[in-house]
Design a protein around this motif. Sequence first.
Motif: not given
Length: 148
Positions: A56-82
């Motif tokens: 269940h979690d793996r399916k979600g993580a993989q689909i979310n990774a498509i969005r995340t990879r695209k967003g990071i690849a297209d970005a000029d600046v990446v802000v990461v909040r912990f």
Amino acid sequence: MLKVYLSGEIHTDWRERIIAGAQGLDVSFDSPVTDHAASDDCGVAILGAEPDKFWHDRKGAQINAIRTRKGIADADVVVVRFGDQYKQWNAAFDAGYAAALGKSLIILHGPDHAHALKEVDAAALAVTQEPEQVVQILRYVLTGALPG
């Protein structure tokens, strides 16, 4: 236009504070899906139920990774909040991925995480403690103006 990807914890209003503070700047923002239930359940909602929580979690993580990879690849600046409440392993992964792609990286966390995140911080071009500092960096990068 400066493209900024806002990654990391989803339990506080830090994204909204950055977006509001950047009004009037030539900047666009993207981020992962911040609806926790939608993010967790996107895989099974789209691809079908899984009786085993791991899959269940793996399916979600993989689909979310498509969005995340695209967003990071297209970005000029990446802000990461912990944030303080949870260990954001996904945020650390996003920071590493952005660093590997050579993205300008701004890290946002409180002083309690300074030691635990020292390697992540070392890869960043700026380490901030407040969302308003991120806005000040964006303003400076785009206009050369220092905080008033």
